[in-house]
Design an enzyme around this catalytic site. Sequence first.
Site, short mmCIF file in Angstrom:
data_model
loop_
_atom_site.label_atom_id
_atom_site.label_comp_id
_atom_site.label_asym_id
_atom_site.label_seq_id
_atom_site.Cartn_x
_atom_site.Cartn_y
_atom_site.Cartn_z
N SER A 66 -19.55 1.21 -28.86
CA SER A 66 -19.49 1.79 -30.21
C SER A 66 -18.11 2.33 -30.57
O SER A 66 -17.14 1.60 -30.57
CB SER A 66 -20.57 2.87 -30.29
N ASP A 278 -17.86 1.99 -37.78
CA ASP A 278 -17.45 2.32 -36.41
C ASP A 278 -17.32 1.02 -35.62
O ASP A 278 -17.49 -0.08 -36.16
CB ASP A 278 -18.39 3.33 -35.75
N ASP A 282 -22.60 0.23 -36.63
CA ASP A 282 -23.89 0.85 -36.95
C ASP A 282 -23.71 2.21 -37.64
O ASP A 282 -24.66 2.95 -37.83
CB ASP A 282 -24.81 0.96 -35.72
N ASN A 374 -22.96 11.75 -39.20
CA ASN A 374 -21.90 10.85 -38.76
C ASN A 374 -21.97 9.47 -39.39
O ASN A 374 -21.13 8.61 -39.12
CB ASN A 374 -21.88 10.75 -37.23
N ARG A 500 -24.56 22.38 -28.49
CA ARG A 500 -25.46 21.49 -27.74
C ARG A 500 -24.65 20.68 -26.73
O ARG A 500 -23.47 20.36 -26.99
CB ARG A 500 -26.23 20.54 -28.69
N PRO A 501 -25.25 20.36 -25.59
CA PRO A 501 -24.53 19.51 -24.64
C PRO A 501 -24.48 18.10 -25.22
O PRO A 501 -25.49 17.61 -25.74
CB PRO A 501 -25.40 19.55 -23.38
N SER A 502 -23.33 17.47 -25.16
CA SER A 502 -23.21 16.10 -25.66
C SER A 502 -24.07 15.17 -24.80
O SER A 502 -24.22 15.39 -23.60
CB SER A 502 -21.75 15.66 -25.61
N GLY A 503 -24.58 14.12 -25.42
CA GLY A 503 -25.33 13.12 -24.67
C GLY A 503 -24.47 11.92 -24.31
O GLY A 503 -24.94 10.97 -23.71
C1 16G Z 1 -24.80 8.30 -29.93
C2 16G Z 1 -25.99 8.13 -30.82
C3 16G Z 1 -25.78 8.84 -32.13
C4 16G Z 1 -25.46 10.29 -31.87
C5 16G Z 1 -24.33 10.43 -30.91
C6 16G Z 1 -24.20 11.87 -30.49
C7 16G Z 1 -27.42 6.19 -31.00
C8 16G Z 1 -27.47 4.73 -31.27
N1 16G Z 1 -26.21 6.72 -31.10
O1 16G Z 1 -23.67 7.70 -30.47
O2 16G Z 1 -26.94 8.73 -32.88
O3 16G Z 1 -25.13 10.94 -33.06
O4 16G Z 1 -24.60 9.67 -29.75
O5 16G Z 1 -23.25 11.97 -29.50
O6 16G Z 1 -28.41 6.84 -30.71
P1 16G Z 1 -23.08 13.29 -28.68
O7 16G Z 1 -24.39 13.56 -27.98
O8 16G Z 1 -21.96 13.02 -27.77
O9 16G Z 1 -22.77 14.37 -29.66
MG MG Z 2 -21.91 2.80 -33.19
#
Ligand code: 16G
Ligand code: MG
Length: 546
Positions: A66, A278, A282, A374, A500-503
């Site tokens: 992405s 991006d 998406d 976003n 929040r912890p980033s995912g």
């Molecule tokens: C990913 C997610 C997006 C979310 C972002 C948050 C999908 C397809 N994409 O890019 O929706 O806004 O993670 O990132 O689910 P973060 O947890 O690092 O803030």
């Molecule tokens: Mg993307």
Amino acid sequence: MSAQFAEVTKHSNLHPKPPGLVLQYGTAGFRTNAKVLDHIMFRMGLLATLRSKKTKATIGVMVTASHNPEEDNGVKLVDPMGEMVTPTWEGYATQLANAEDDDLLMALKDIIAKEEINMSQEAHVFVGRDTRSSSASLSQAVLEGVSSLGGLNKDYGLVTTPQLHYMVCCQNTRGKYGEATVEGYYKKLCQAFIKLIKNASNCTDDQKHLSLDGANGIGALKVREMESHLGKELQISLYNDGSNGKLNYQCGADFVKVQQKPPTGLEIKPGERCCSFDGDADRIVYYYSDSEGKFHLLDGDKIATLISTFIKELLTQAGLNVNMAVVQTAYANGSSTRYLEETMKVTVKCTKTGVKHLHHVAQEFDIGVYFEANGHGTVLLSKSVEDKIQQLIDSPNSDDEKKRAALLLQNTINVVNQTVGDAISDMLLIEAILAIKGMTVQQWDAIYTDLPNRQLKVKVADRRVIDTTDAERRALSPAGLQDAIDALVKKYSLARSFVRPSGTEDVVRVYAEADTQESADALAHEVSLAVYRLAGGVGDEPKPLH
Ligand code: 16G
Ligand code: MG
């Protein structure tokens, strides 16, 4: 069966796992430096094959990272209706990814047993990839994984993430959703767009013009491919098309949203409508600069407002009474939520960050418009709404106004990619709405005024110490953090903040909004300090922005 496993072992030896490496299937799949992903790709090919056998349907595998830098890559699985793979299987993905080479067969057999998978069932897997230099060989590893378990592949090569989701859905609905080809995708979306745009009277060439920043990624390539289907109805000036710039580098939707400034490489003329995709197309955000050169961003919240207002007006004109909601996350600007609830009187729901959470909640309504701030989002419509619209079109009793509204709704549905947020589809819908309403980007922007906001990140030793609740708007742990945030927020007016912890990254994210930019910046900094002190910050203490 044992012959099948012998194949797996043989091929797995060509995709060895670096011993000890542990990776998680995160918010949007695996994502990290491309150099350590080869075994993950092979194994996700295996897992997609199992998932296909289990669901007796085609499964998708998309190779992309992405908006991450060019040197990263990633992979995610797509379930039969084009949605994100279900959480139990995210868990299997993590297990399979982290099994040492000698334990791979055991991990595989464990999933087969748990899910009672019939290994003689046929399997079909669609594979797509973005334009990263590592994507070609990594997607080969996926294909090898699929075939080593006897699955059948279709390699779509270079496609946007939403295009791959779309293909999977088309295939599994046996063409009801559309034809499972890239050409079929362009035809469906562009025909609907052209029908919509016919309702725009007196659209000048100026209004038909859009400047697009393709983030030097796959979206740019695909817009080029699509252009011939648009006729003269949309005139796109494409910048950052990948011919010389670097993917996502100082451009793209994520850069523009986070930095709140235009991308490099795009010539921004005062008043002109611009948008950015991006790296896997998406997400989309819009923007313009005013006559004083001030930059204005129209993010996912503004997009959700535009789309939901348009749909609500059409529903009223068509005399349809349906249950509609806008789904947002904690990042939605407070002004957008207030406008939607108080002025538009629509139901607003807040979910955790990540497309799958929004998608899921949106499905609970007849019409669910979901957008992350976003710029990732789409519209979901239930079968019953589609049927009601069709009845209005077919009924000899509907008056002209009702019929016109119903037709507009139908073409709106057809321009939308309901499987997942899609920058190309969203762009076409937004362009059509602006044209039909005769609205300039400035007028769209003026629907409500965003509260100034700031996002920061803080490095901590272990971001899992932060546990949140209430759709990530409140922190349950570490002790004292939420109280500290509450006390800081009280100092400012119209203020809100959460952490929040980033995912997707090893950081804690901080969001703050307030009545002025100075206040939002100061609040974000103070909350960052609280995180640093209470949640085990590492490295230098966060410094004030000014
Ligand atoms: C990913 C997610 C997006 C979310 C972002 C948050 C999908 C397809 N994409 O890019 O929706 O806004 O993670 O990132 O689910 P973060 O947890 O690092 O803030
Ligand atoms: Mg993307």
